[in-house]
Design a protein around this motif. Structure first.
Motif, mmCIF file in Angstrom:
data_model
loop_
_atom_site.group_PDB
_atom_site.id
_atom_site.type_symbol
_atom_site.label_atom_id
_atom_site.label_comp_id
_atom_site.label_asym_id
_atom_site.label_seq_id
_atom_site.Cartn_x
_atom_site.Cartn_y
_atom_site.Cartn_z
ATOM 1 N N LYS A 207 -19.902 -2.899 -0.125
ATOM 2 C CA LYS A 207 -18.996 -1.938 -0.776
ATOM 3 C C LYS A 207 -18.620 -2.377 -2.196
ATOM 4 N N LYS A 208 -18.705 -3.681 -2.448
ATOM 5 C CA LYS A 208 -18.341 -4.201 -3.768
ATOM 6 C C LYS A 208 -19.553 -4.256 -4.708
ATOM 7 N N ALA A 209 -20.757 -3.992 -4.181
ATOM 8 C CA ALA A 209 -21.970 -4.157 -4.996
ATOM 9 C C ALA A 209 -21.966 -3.304 -6.268
ATOM 10 N N PRO A 210 -21.601 -1.992 -6.192
ATOM 11 C CA PRO A 210 -21.630 -1.194 -7.427
ATOM 12 C C PRO A 210 -20.645 -1.697 -8.500
ATOM 13 N N ILE A 211 -19.434 -2.091 -8.076
ATOM 14 C CA ILE A 211 -18.452 -2.519 -9.087
ATOM 15 C C ILE A 211 -18.800 -3.911 -9.630
ATOM 16 N N ILE A 212 -19.443 -4.728 -8.809
ATOM 17 C CA ILE A 212 -19.903 -6.031 -9.319
ATOM 18 C C ILE A 212 -20.982 -5.813 -10.382
ATOM 19 N N LYS A 213 -21.907 -4.884 -10.118
ATOM 20 C CA LYS A 213 -22.943 -4.584 -11.117
ATOM 21 C C LYS A 213 -22.302 -4.071 -12.420
ATOM 22 N N ALA A 214 -21.377 -3.122 -12.292
ATOM 23 C CA ALA A 214 -20.729 -2.551 -13.482
ATOM 24 C C ALA A 214 -19.961 -3.624 -14.261
ATOM 25 N N THR A 215 -19.357 -4.560 -13.532
ATOM 26 C CA THR A 215 -18.535 -5.595 -14.177
ATOM 27 C C THR A 215 -19.388 -6.640 -14.883
ATOM 28 N N VAL A 216 -20.495 -7.012 -14.235
ATOM 29 C CA VAL A 216 -21.325 -8.090 -14.771
ATOM 30 C C VAL A 216 -22.307 -7.573 -15.820
ATOM 31 N N GLU A 217 -22.845 -6.352 -15.571
ATOM 32 C CA GLU A 217 -23.925 -5.857 -16.437
ATOM 33 C C GLU A 217 -23.490 -4.732 -17.366
ATOM 34 N N GLY A 218 -22.328 -4.147 -17.113
ATOM 35 C CA GLY A 218 -21.870 -3.035 -17.941
ATOM 36 C C GLY A 218 -21.230 -3.507 -19.237
ATOM 37 N N ARG A 219 -20.944 -2.525 -20.142
ATOM 38 C CA ARG A 219 -20.301 -2.945 -21.382
ATOM 39 C C ARG A 219 -18.802 -3.087 -21.149
ATOM 40 N N VAL A 220 -18.187 -3.918 -21.989
ATOM 41 C CA VAL A 220 -16.750 -4.179 -21.859
ATOM 42 C C VAL A 220 -15.982 -2.904 -22.186
ATOM 43 N N SER A 221 -15.149 -2.461 -21.243
ATOM 44 C CA SER A 221 -14.409 -1.221 -21.448
ATOM 45 C C SER A 221 -13.196 -1.188 -20.525
ATOM 46 N N ASP A 222 -12.124 -0.532 -21.009
ATOM 47 C CA ASP A 222 -10.942 -0.445 -20.148
ATOM 48 C C ASP A 222 -11.157 0.515 -18.980
ATOM 49 N N SER A 223 -12.303 1.223 -18.944
ATOM 50 C CA SER A 223 -12.569 2.060 -17.775
ATOM 51 C C SER A 223 -12.990 1.205 -16.572
ATOM 52 N N VAL A 224 -13.389 -0.042 -16.818
ATOM 53 C CA VAL A 224 -13.600 -1.035 -15.753
ATOM 54 C C VAL A 224 -12.901 -2.316 -16.217
ATOM 55 N N PRO A 225 -11.590 -2.434 -15.919
ATOM 56 C CA PRO A 225 -10.826 -3.558 -16.491
ATOM 57 C C PRO A 225 -11.442 -4.932 -16.219
ATOM 58 N N ALA A 226 -12.129 -5.099 -15.086
ATOM 59 C CA ALA A 226 -12.731 -6.405 -14.783
ATOM 60 C C ALA A 226 -13.778 -6.807 -15.825
ATOM 61 N N THR A 227 -14.337 -5.831 -16.577
ATOM 62 C CA THR A 227 -15.324 -6.198 -17.611
ATOM 63 C C THR A 227 -14.698 -7.050 -18.716
ATOM 64 N N PHE A 228 -13.364 -6.991 -18.850
ATOM 65 C CA PHE A 228 -12.711 -7.845 -19.856
ATOM 66 C C PHE A 228 -12.983 -9.322 -19.574
ATOM 67 N N LEU A 229 -13.290 -9.632 -18.317
ATOM 68 C CA LEU A 229 -13.578 -11.033 -17.964
ATOM 69 C C LEU A 229 -14.836 -11.535 -18.663
ATOM 70 N N GLN A 230 -15.705 -10.608 -19.118
ATOM 71 C CA GLN A 230 -16.879 -11.032 -19.902
ATOM 72 C C GLN A 230 -16.446 -11.804 -21.143
ATOM 73 N N MET A 231 -15.201 -11.568 -21.583
ATOM 74 C CA MET A 231 -14.709 -12.220 -22.795
ATOM 75 C C MET A 231 -13.928 -13.502 -22.493
ATOM 76 N N HIS A 232 -13.864 -13.881 -21.226
ATOM 77 C CA HIS A 232 -13.170 -15.125 -20.864
ATOM 78 C C HIS A 232 -14.164 -16.285 -20.951
ATOM 79 N N SER A 233 -13.723 -17.406 -21.509
ATOM 80 C CA SER A 233 -14.666 -18.501 -21.765
ATOM 81 C C SER A 233 -14.888 -19.408 -20.550
ATOM 82 N N ASN A 234 -14.116 -19.242 -19.511
ATOM 83 C CA ASN A 234 -14.280 -20.128 -18.342
ATOM 84 C C ASN A 234 -14.069 -19.339 -17.054
#
Ligand code: F6R
Length: 248
Positions: A207-234
């Motif tokens: 059930k988490k597979a689609p949102i994991i894909k969007a978070t890891v492979e999608g562009r950073v956007s507030d429409s998927v707040p977890a994508t902001f983690l792409q900008m975390h250094s650790n």
């Protein structure tokens, strides 16, 4: 985002528990407190079971640990079995040697202006503790971390929020029916989470597979707040094979 994939959640939580305990013990060796940011929900239950096991069977101590939980429903009495307050005590705090005065969980019993003041004080308490050393996260199917739903800013701080429809739907299993699910919560902000020195996000199941894909492979956007983690250094994602099944 670095992603570590394990065959099962059981295996995965052992690695996360080991990292937490290593940090707690390294800090203890120099008489320092270890500040953990903690999540509730299904995802961390096995992690907390493993920490309890390590306390009981290996004598691991949590005396130097200070915790800040991500969120709490609003309104929500502490004694309610659906409260995150109850969840944390039931799954972890009642079974380890943490000092109760080191535990911080947003207060779902507040109203009106009290809420804003509480949120400001929560941020101050995190700062006063020296900031969060390690933040544990789950992820909602909306892409929320904490209860930072789509539209949350990267700089957002601890505040009152409204839950997304899908999040409310996913919570029906805990409350019995839709009209019993709270529509609001107090949550740490994305900004609060981004300030943690290390972040581990856990996700299990297809059930988490689609949102994991969007978070890891999608562009950073507030429409998927977890994508902001792409900008975390650790940051590290620790997921099982089912949650990883849509990654390319
Ligand atoms: C809980 C929290 C939420 C959950 C997310 C996933 O404190 O902040 O972001 O981590 O809703 O929940 P589960 O693990 O139940 O799928």
């Amino acid at each position: 985002i670095p992603v570590q994939i394990y065959e099962t959640a059981d295996e995965a939580v052992k690695a996360v528990a080991r990292e937490i305990v290593d940090l707690v013990q390294t800090k203890a060796a120099s008489s320092e407190k270890c500040v953990l940011g903690l999540a509730t929900g299904v995802s961390p239950i096995k992690l907390y079971q493993e920490l309890v096991r390590m306390h009981r069977e290996e004598g691991v101590s949590f005396r130097n640990v200070v915790t800040f939980n991500l969120d709490e429903y609003l309104p929500m009495p502490k004694e309610s079995e659906q409260s995150y307050h109850y969840f944390m005590h039931h799954h972890l705090f009642d079974h380890i040697d943490i000092d109760p005065k080191n535990i911080h969980i947003p207060d779902g019993t507040l109203e009106g202006d009290e809420i804003d003041k509480f949120c400001r004080d929560y941020e101050k308490a995190i700062d006063a503790a020296g900031g969060i050393d390690l933040q544990i996260l789950g992820i909602g199917r909306t892409g929320h971390i904490g209860f930072n739903e789509p539209g949350s800013f990267i700089t957002s701080q601890t505040r009152k929020v409204f839950l997304n429809d899908l999040t409310i739907k996913d919570a029906i299993k805990d409350f019995g029916s839709r009209n019993l699910v709270p529509t609001k919560a107090i949550t740490m902000g994305v900004g609060t989470i981004m300030q943690a020195r290390r972040v581990i996000l856990m996700a299990w199941g297809e059930k988490k597979a689609p949102i994991i894909k969007a978070t890891v492979e999608g562009r950073v956007s507030d429409s998927v707040p977890a994508t902001f983690l792409q900008m975390h250094s650790n940051v590290q994602f620790i997921i099982d094979e089912s949650a990883a099944s849509e990654l390319t």
